[in-house]
Write an enzyme that holds these catalytic residues in place. Structure first.
Site, short mmCIF file in Angstrom:
data_model
loop_
_atom_site.label_atom_id
_atom_site.label_comp_id
_atom_site.label_asym_id
_atom_site.label_seq_id
_atom_site.Cartn_x
_atom_site.Cartn_y
_atom_site.Cartn_z
N ARG A 198 1.43 -6.68 -3.24
CA ARG A 198 0.45 -6.04 -3.92
C ARG A 198 0.55 -6.46 -5.53
O ARG A 198 1.50 -7.39 -5.74
CB ARG A 198 0.37 -4.77 -3.86
CG ARG A 198 1.62 -4.03 -3.44
CD ARG A 198 2.63 -3.91 -4.38
NE ARG A 198 2.27 -3.37 -5.62
CZ ARG A 198 2.72 -3.70 -6.83
NH1 ARG A 198 3.95 -4.24 -6.76
NH2 ARG A 198 2.07 -2.96 -7.95
N GLY A 199 -0.22 -6.00 -6.30
CA GLY A 199 -0.27 -6.21 -7.75
C GLY A 199 -1.21 -7.47 -7.92
O GLY A 199 -1.13 -8.33 -7.10
N ALA A 200 -1.94 -7.53 -8.84
CA ALA A 200 -2.99 -8.47 -8.84
C ALA A 200 -2.88 -9.98 -8.96
O ALA A 200 -3.11 -10.48 -7.97
CB ALA A 200 -4.20 -8.08 -10.31
N ARG B 41 -9.15 -7.17 -0.38
CA ARG B 41 -9.02 -5.99 -1.19
C ARG B 41 -10.07 -6.16 -2.17
O ARG B 41 -10.14 -7.43 -2.89
CB ARG B 41 -7.58 -5.72 -2.05
CG ARG B 41 -6.59 -5.45 -0.92
CD ARG B 41 -5.20 -4.94 -1.52
NE ARG B 41 -5.22 -3.72 -2.34
CZ ARG B 41 -4.35 -3.35 -3.41
NH1 ARG B 41 -3.19 -3.88 -3.33
NH2 ARG B 41 -4.53 -2.03 -3.82
N GLN C 291 4.32 3.39 -5.98
CA GLN C 291 4.52 2.23 -6.65
C GLN C 291 5.70 2.12 -7.77
O GLN C 291 6.56 1.38 -8.04
CB GLN C 291 3.73 1.24 -7.06
CG GLN C 291 2.74 0.77 -5.82
CD GLN C 291 1.42 1.42 -6.05
OE1 GLN C 291 1.39 2.76 -6.24
NE2 GLN C 291 0.45 0.83 -5.24
N ASP D 279 -5.78 -4.64 -13.09
CA ASP D 279 -6.33 -5.26 -12.01
C ASP D 279 -7.40 -6.16 -12.33
O ASP D 279 -7.65 -7.13 -11.60
CB ASP D 279 -6.54 -4.62 -10.71
CG ASP D 279 -5.04 -3.77 -10.34
OD1 ASP D 279 -4.50 -2.88 -10.83
OD2 ASP D 279 -4.44 -4.59 -9.38
N ASN E 294 -7.10 -0.26 -13.89
CA ASN E 294 -5.67 -0.23 -13.10
C ASN E 294 -5.63 0.95 -12.33
O ASN E 294 -6.38 1.67 -12.04
CB ASN E 294 -4.68 0.17 -14.64
CG ASN E 294 -3.25 -0.16 -14.11
OD1 ASN E 294 -3.10 -1.40 -13.51
ND2 ASN E 294 -2.37 0.45 -14.61
N LYS E 295 -4.30 1.07 -11.89
CA LYS E 295 -3.84 2.09 -10.78
C LYS E 295 -4.43 3.34 -11.10
O LYS E 295 -4.35 3.80 -12.38
CB LYS E 295 -2.37 1.97 -10.48
CG LYS E 295 -1.90 2.84 -9.64
CD LYS E 295 -2.60 2.81 -8.11
CE LYS E 295 -2.34 1.28 -7.82
NZ LYS E 295 -3.27 0.99 -6.63
O1 MRU Z 1 -2.79 -1.21 -5.63
P1 MRU Z 1 -1.58 -2.21 -6.42
O2 MRU Z 1 -0.12 -1.79 -6.09
O3 MRU Z 1 -1.86 -3.57 -5.86
O4 MRU Z 1 -1.62 -1.88 -7.72
C1 MRU Z 1 -1.16 -2.63 -8.83
C2 MRU Z 1 -1.49 -2.39 -10.27
O5 MRU Z 1 -2.49 -1.36 -10.21
C3 MRU Z 1 -0.83 -3.11 -11.32
O6 MRU Z 1 -0.52 -2.31 -12.56
C4 MRU Z 1 -1.57 -4.19 -11.53
O7 MRU Z 1 -1.85 -4.91 -10.52
C5 MRU Z 1 -1.21 -4.94 -12.66
S1 MRU Z 1 0.05 -5.79 -12.23
C6 MRU Z 1 0.54 -7.25 -12.92
#
Ligand code: MRU
Length: 363
Positions: free
Chosen positions: A53-55, A90, A203, A244, A254-255
């Site tokens: 996960r994470g963009a 996603r 996370q 993201d 973002n999250k």
């Molecule tokens: O749902 P996730 O865990 O994929 O979400 C990740 C985030 O929101 C991160 O903050 C975002 O991807 C930036 S990561 C460099």
């Protein structure tokens, strides 16, 4: 990144040069488990179920997922099918689409016989670029943190609040928001991190805290709603988060919960920075709130909390069995609440002019 003395990336090509290996992030921090991906389906499942996960890491996994898919077919129809399968995994992190479009642009015009080899080269290049990009983001962000230390009379640690995980686990290596902190720490700047636990999937508690422990950085885990209180009491010097998808206007997605942190920071005149690679900018979206699709995930993530029970990771119910839940996974922070964007090309205002000053080729 170092895990108990061994250097790791979050994704790498297996020794056979065909399969791909990842760290199963759903098991952290309790278990460090490496998983092999040997098909397009496996890569898609890893993205959908958030083993990765994470963009930026989602983008890198999609690139390697493309390679794996080509073992099942290399004609134009296969390319389209692979692309669609991955893009559907996603919806919010734009790096997924960015990586898939990059693979399609490269592979569509070339002979079928060359596609597998070229795809692996391109996936490796995406990973290498991500690592270099994050190192540059780290340098620019660390300078901001150092500037805050310089203004402190007693030179006590810089208190940084972060949300979710934008560390090395969210990228191929180093991270974005967290890399600014790692870098400052390495440069000798005393830092202390407030880690939002980041419900529902935690996370922050599971991944960011684990990374900070590994890096030996002073930190405290806080519940998501503690940030505003800490800001009111002078215990936060700045916030740094990832994104993201960044709209061309500088709005950042973002999250879930990031927006509330930005509002609290704004109310308390605390700098709120967002760290991002150019690959998370969606130049087609000018209004983040109206234009960015927000992923809605399963109710279970809200109704159950995952944790270690004995030696098993299990979910525990926290609400009546019949209570329904809503689970939007991201929110949009309008550019007006963002102090600056930390990119691989430098720091700019969160605005279309700011972004275009760093990415003039998009004018
Ligand atoms: O749902 P996730 O865990 O994929 O979400 C990740 C985030 O929101 C991160 O903050 C975002 O991807 C930036 S990561 C460099």
């Amino acid at each position: 990144m170092d895990v108990n003395g061994t250097p790791y990336r979050s994704i790498w090509l297996a020794e056979d040069g065909r399969q791909v290996e990842i760290i199963d992030q759903t098991r952290l921090p309790h278990e460090f488990s490496v998983v092999q991906l040997s098909s397009l389906d496996a890569a898609a499942t890893a993205i959908r179920d958030m083993l990765v996960r994470g963009a930026p890491l989602i983008g890198a996994t999609a690139a390697y997922g493309f390679c794996l898919g080509l073992h099942e077919g290399t004609d134009n129809h296969a390319l389209e099918k692979i692309a669609q399968t991955l893009v559907d995994c996603r919806p919010t992190a734009v790096n997924l689409r960015w990586a898939v479009e990059r693979m399609l642009r490269l592979l569509t015009p070339i002979a079928e016989s060359l596609r597998v080899e070229k795809a692996y080269e391109a996936a490796a290049a995406i990973c290498e670029e991500d690592v270099l990009t994050n190192a540059a983001i780290g340098q620019h962000g660390a300078a901001l943190i150092k500037a805050i230390l310089d203004k402190k009379e007693k030179k006590e640690p810089v208190n940084i609040l972060t949300h979710c995980n934008a560390g090395w686990l969210a990228t191929v290596d180093w991270g974005t928001a967290l890399e600014t902190i790692f870098r400052a720490h390495q440069d000798g700047v005393p830092v202390h991190v407030w880690v939002d636990e980041t419900r529902p999937r935690n996370q922050g508690a599971h991944l960011t805290a684990w990374e900070l422990v590994s890096a030996g950085i002073d930190h405290h885990l806080i519940v998501d709603n503690a940030g505003g209180h800490l800001m009111q009491h002078g215990q936060v010097d700045l916030c740094i988060v990832g994104t993201d998808r960044t709209a061309a206007s500088g709005d950042v997605c973002n999250k879930i919960g990031t927006y509330l942190k930005a509002l609290a920071a704004f109310d308390n005149q605390i700098p709120f920075y967002v760290a991002l690679p150019g690959s998370t900018i969606d130049w087609q979206v000018t209004d983040g709130v109206g234009g960015i699709p927000i992923e809605e995930r399963s109710q279970e993530e809200v109704l159950l909390v995952q944790g270690l029970h004995g030696d098993k990771v299990e979910g525990v119910h926290i609400a009546p069995k019949t209570t329904p839940a809503l689970n939007p996974a991201f929110d949009v922070t309008p550019a007006r609440l963002v102090t600056g964007l930390i990119t691989e090309r430098g720091v700019c205002a969160a605005s279309s002019e700011g972004l275009l000053s760093l990415y003039p080729e998009k004018r």
